[in-house]
Scaffold this active site. Sequence first.
Site, PDB file in Angstrom:
ATOM      1  N   THR A 167      -1.659   9.492   0.352  1.00  0.00           N
ATOM      2  CA  THR A 167      -1.856   8.037   0.410  1.00  0.00           C
ATOM      3  C   THR A 167      -3.105   7.743   1.236  1.00  0.00           C
ATOM      4  O   THR A 167      -3.747   8.643   1.772  1.00  0.00           O
ATOM      5  CB  THR A 167      -0.660   7.330   1.097  1.00  0.00           C
ATOM      6  OG1 THR A 167      -0.648   7.739   2.472  1.00  0.00           O
ATOM      7  CG2 THR A 167       0.659   7.671   0.445  1.00  0.00           C
ATOM      8  N   SER A 182       0.834  -1.210   0.000  1.00  0.00           N
ATOM      9  CA  SER A 182       0.000   0.000   0.000  1.00  0.00           C
ATOM     10  C   SER A 182       0.866   1.257   0.000  1.00  0.00           C
ATOM     11  O   SER A 182       2.025   1.240   0.430  1.00  0.00           O
ATOM     12  CB  SER A 182      -0.882  -0.031   1.255  1.00  0.00           C
ATOM     13  OG  SER A 182      -1.538   1.202   1.459  1.00  0.00           O
ATOM     14  N   GLY A 183       0.293   2.344  -0.480  1.00  0.00           N
ATOM     15  CA  GLY A 183       0.870   3.677  -0.317  1.00  0.00           C
ATOM     16  C   GLY A 183       2.304   3.819  -0.808  1.00  0.00           C
ATOM     17  O   GLY A 183       2.657   3.398  -1.914  1.00  0.00           O
ATOM     18  N   ILE A 184       3.138   4.416   0.030  1.00  0.00           N
ATOM     19  CA  ILE A 184       4.525   4.692  -0.338  1.00  0.00           C
ATOM     20  C   ILE A 184       5.289   3.380  -0.577  1.00  0.00           C
ATOM     21  O   ILE A 184       6.101   3.284  -1.501  1.00  0.00           O
ATOM     22  CB  ILE A 184       5.201   5.535   0.766  1.00  0.00           C
ATOM     23  CG1 ILE A 184       4.549   6.928   0.844  1.00  0.00           C
ATOM     24  CG2 ILE A 184       6.706   5.661   0.513  1.00  0.00           C
ATOM     25  CD1 ILE A 184       4.916   7.732   2.096  1.00  0.00           C
ATOM     26  N   TYR A 232       2.122   9.536  17.364  1.00  0.00           N
ATOM     27  CA  TYR A 232       2.773   9.436  16.053  1.00  0.00           C
ATOM     28  C   TYR A 232       4.074  10.242  16.042  1.00  0.00           C
ATOM     29  O   TYR A 232       5.115   9.761  15.601  1.00  0.00           O
ATOM     30  CB  TYR A 232       1.812   9.946  14.968  1.00  0.00           C
ATOM     31  CG  TYR A 232       2.334   9.749  13.556  1.00  0.00           C
ATOM     32  CD1 TYR A 232       2.345   8.485  12.981  1.00  0.00           C
ATOM     33  CD2 TYR A 232       2.807  10.816  12.806  1.00  0.00           C
ATOM     34  CE1 TYR A 232       2.823   8.297  11.694  1.00  0.00           C
ATOM     35  CE2 TYR A 232       3.284  10.634  11.519  1.00  0.00           C
ATOM     36  CZ  TYR A 232       3.281   9.379  10.964  1.00  0.00           C
ATOM     37  OH  TYR A 232       3.762   9.185   9.689  1.00  0.00           O
ATOM     38  N   ASP A 270       3.220  -9.458  10.338  1.00  0.00           N
ATOM     39  CA  ASP A 270       2.911  -8.389  11.294  1.00  0.00           C
ATOM     40  C   ASP A 270       4.244  -7.984  11.914  1.00  0.00           C
ATOM     41  O   ASP A 270       4.852  -8.764  12.660  1.00  0.00           O
ATOM     42  CB  ASP A 270       1.940  -8.917  12.360  1.00  0.00           C
ATOM     43  CG  ASP A 270       1.606  -7.866  13.398  1.00  0.00           C
ATOM     44  OD1 ASP A 270       2.280  -6.813  13.442  1.00  0.00           O
ATOM     45  OD2 ASP A 270       0.664  -8.109  14.181  1.00  0.00           O
ATOM     46  N   VAL A 271       4.683  -6.765  11.622  1.00  0.00           N
ATOM     47  CA  VAL A 271       6.031  -6.366  12.056  1.00  0.00           C
ATOM     48  C   VAL A 271       6.154  -6.222  13.571  1.00  0.00           C
ATOM     49  O   VAL A 271       7.272  -6.104  14.089  1.00  0.00           O
ATOM     50  CB  VAL A 271       6.487  -5.040  11.381  1.00  0.00           C
ATOM     51  CG1 VAL A 271       6.601  -5.196   9.880  1.00  0.00           C
ATOM     52  CG2 VAL A 271       5.582  -3.869  11.761  1.00  0.00           C
TER      53      VAL A 271
HETATM   54  P1  NDP Z   1      -0.316   3.258   4.144  1.00  0.00           P
HETATM   55  O1  NDP Z   1      -1.312   3.110   5.236  1.00  0.00           O
HETATM   56  O2  NDP Z   1      -0.779   3.484   2.742  1.00  0.00           O
HETATM   57  O3  NDP Z   1       0.688   2.015   4.137  1.00  0.00           O
HETATM   58  C1  NDP Z   1       1.164   1.436   5.316  1.00  0.00           C
HETATM   59  C2  NDP Z   1       1.200  -0.054   5.137  1.00  0.00           C
HETATM   60  O4  NDP Z   1       1.701  -0.650   6.351  1.00  0.00           O
HETATM   61  C3  NDP Z   1      -0.194  -0.668   4.894  1.00  0.00           C
HETATM   62  O5  NDP Z   1      -0.128  -1.602   3.839  1.00  0.00           O
HETATM   63  C4  NDP Z   1      -0.505  -1.340   6.213  1.00  0.00           C
HETATM   64  O6  NDP Z   1      -1.352  -2.469   6.083  1.00  0.00           O
HETATM   65  C5  NDP Z   1       0.878  -1.764   6.638  1.00  0.00           C
HETATM   66  N1  NDP Z   1       0.930  -2.101   8.054  1.00  0.00           N
HETATM   67  C6  NDP Z   1       0.295  -1.476   9.086  1.00  0.00           C
HETATM   68  N2  NDP Z   1       0.550  -2.123  10.235  1.00  0.00           N
HETATM   69  C7  NDP Z   1       1.353  -3.169   9.932  1.00  0.00           C
HETATM   70  C8  NDP Z   1       1.947  -4.214  10.683  1.00  0.00           C
HETATM   71  N3  NDP Z   1       1.770  -4.321  12.009  1.00  0.00           N
HETATM   72  N4  NDP Z   1       2.721  -5.119  10.038  1.00  0.00           N
HETATM   73  C9  NDP Z   1       2.914  -5.034   8.710  1.00  0.00           C
HETATM   74  N5  NDP Z   1       2.367  -4.077   7.929  1.00  0.00           N
HETATM   75  C10 NDP Z   1       1.600  -3.156   8.536  1.00  0.00           C
HETATM   76  O7  NDP Z   1       0.614   4.460   4.621  1.00  0.00           O
HETATM   77  P2  NDP Z   1       1.710   5.318   3.833  1.00  0.00           P
HETATM   78  O8  NDP Z   1       2.180   4.618   2.630  1.00  0.00           O
HETATM   79  O9  NDP Z   1       1.206   6.698   3.738  1.00  0.00           O
HETATM   80  O10 NDP Z   1       2.859   5.330   4.931  1.00  0.00           O
HETATM   81  C11 NDP Z   1       4.042   4.556   4.786  1.00  0.00           C
HETATM   82  C12 NDP Z   1       5.050   5.030   5.827  1.00  0.00           C
HETATM   83  O11 NDP Z   1       5.353   6.406   5.576  1.00  0.00           O
HETATM   84  C13 NDP Z   1       4.517   4.975   7.267  1.00  0.00           C
HETATM   85  O12 NDP Z   1       5.551   4.592   8.118  1.00  0.00           O
HETATM   86  C14 NDP Z   1       4.103   6.395   7.541  1.00  0.00           C
HETATM   87  O13 NDP Z   1       4.136   6.702   8.902  1.00  0.00           O
HETATM   88  C15 NDP Z   1       5.165   7.159   6.757  1.00  0.00           C
HETATM   89  N6  NDP Z   1       4.781   8.511   6.411  1.00  0.00           N
HETATM   90  C16 NDP Z   1       3.624   8.763   5.713  1.00  0.00           C
HETATM   91  C17 NDP Z   1       3.279  10.073   5.412  1.00  0.00           C
HETATM   92  C18 NDP Z   1       2.017  10.399   4.681  1.00  0.00           C
HETATM   93  O14 NDP Z   1       1.663  11.602   4.659  1.00  0.00           O
HETATM   94  N7  NDP Z   1       1.326   9.455   4.055  1.00  0.00           N
HETATM   95  C19 NDP Z   1       4.115  11.203   5.837  1.00  0.00           C
HETATM   96  C20 NDP Z   1       5.301  10.822   6.540  1.00  0.00           C
HETATM   97  C21 NDP Z   1       5.608   9.529   6.811  1.00  0.00           C
HETATM   98  P3  NDP Z   1      -2.962  -2.297   6.244  1.00  0.00           P
HETATM   99  O15 NDP Z   1      -3.343  -1.222   5.279  1.00  0.00           O
HETATM  100  O16 NDP Z   1      -3.474  -3.651   5.899  1.00  0.00           O
HETATM  101  O17 NDP Z   1      -3.167  -1.906   7.673  1.00  0.00           O
END
Ligand code: NDP
Length: 257
Positions: free
Chosen positions: A197, A21-23, A162, A68-69
């Site tokens: 995202t 997902s996302g980044i 956070y 699950d990390v």
């Molecule tokens: P997303 O929510 O799109 O992606 C995060 C991913 O991590 C998801 O696929 C989620 O799975 C997964 N995840 C959550 N918990 C766990 C876990 N316990 N074990 C394994 N995987 C897990 O977020 P972003 O892509 O936006 O964020 C990515 C990173 O960038 C994060 O660390 C975030 O804090 C950081 N970040 C993001 C910003 C933003 O504005 N978006 C800004 C600055 C930093 P699921 O969806 O199934 O829960």
Amino acid sequence: MDYRNANDLSGKLAVITGGASGIGLEAARALGQCGAKLELLDFNQDTLDAAAAELSEAGCEVKTALLDVTDPKAVNRVADEVKARSGVADILLNSAGIARLHSAAEISDEDWLKVMDVNVNGTFWVCRAFGGQMVEAGRGSVINMGSMSGSIINRPQFASSYMTSKGAVHQLTKALAVEWAKTGVRVNALAPGYIATEMTLGMRARPELFDVWLDMTPMGRCGEPEEVAALIVFLASPASTYMTGSIVAIDGGYTAL
Ligand code: NDP
């Protein structure tokens, strides 16, 4: 240095947590396009399957594992499995992360601990397991997802959990960078501003938050995942071999104010 082809990652292995997902997913697209083999680790089988199908369709070599990390035993097990089937990572991206918006008065014990567990403990468990293999192999680039929230205080929302967790990710990044500096393994973190995202989707729909965000961001917009992925490729590539322990801002000028 072959500057023109510095982004050629053919033959490299990229392990990405939160890769569905996302980044994390956009970084998988970018690293895969540059030739890296991909191991996506994430929480949810359906999103992992969808990501793997899309990346395979685009011509990437991709494998997945449910992880699950926050579970250190599972992290160690998956690290062993990935090593056995794909080898030792050259690139490790820790993108798994969660955010919770609560005031200090409102946050439950569970929510506080959950944010720390995913963002801080999870990043450490993964760095220790996969990064440890990289140290033994004597090469590689670890990229952690910090945030501008690790050094500034977001407004107008309250999210002390956070911000605290991302400050810890920055310190963990620097500590491991120094610990591993002579091993050939580099450790850096990104400090993004607001990125468009899933994580920010609900907040971007709230004008009382979003208008303040845009006002406080000199470029007046959110970043796109592709813009962050391009920086991840740079930190993964031979173009950044003298960088370690850096917290790299990518925030539309937010922290320049
Ligand atoms: P997303 O929510 O799109 O992606 C995060 C991913 O991590 C998801 O696929 C989620 O799975 C997964 N995840 C959550 N918990 C766990 C876990 N316990 N074990 C394994 N995987 C897990 O977020 P972003 O892509 O936006 O964020 C990515 C990173 O960038 C994060 O660390 C975030 O804090 C950081 N970040 C993001 C910003 C933003 O504005 N978006 C800004 C600055 C930093 P699921 O969806 O199934 O829960």
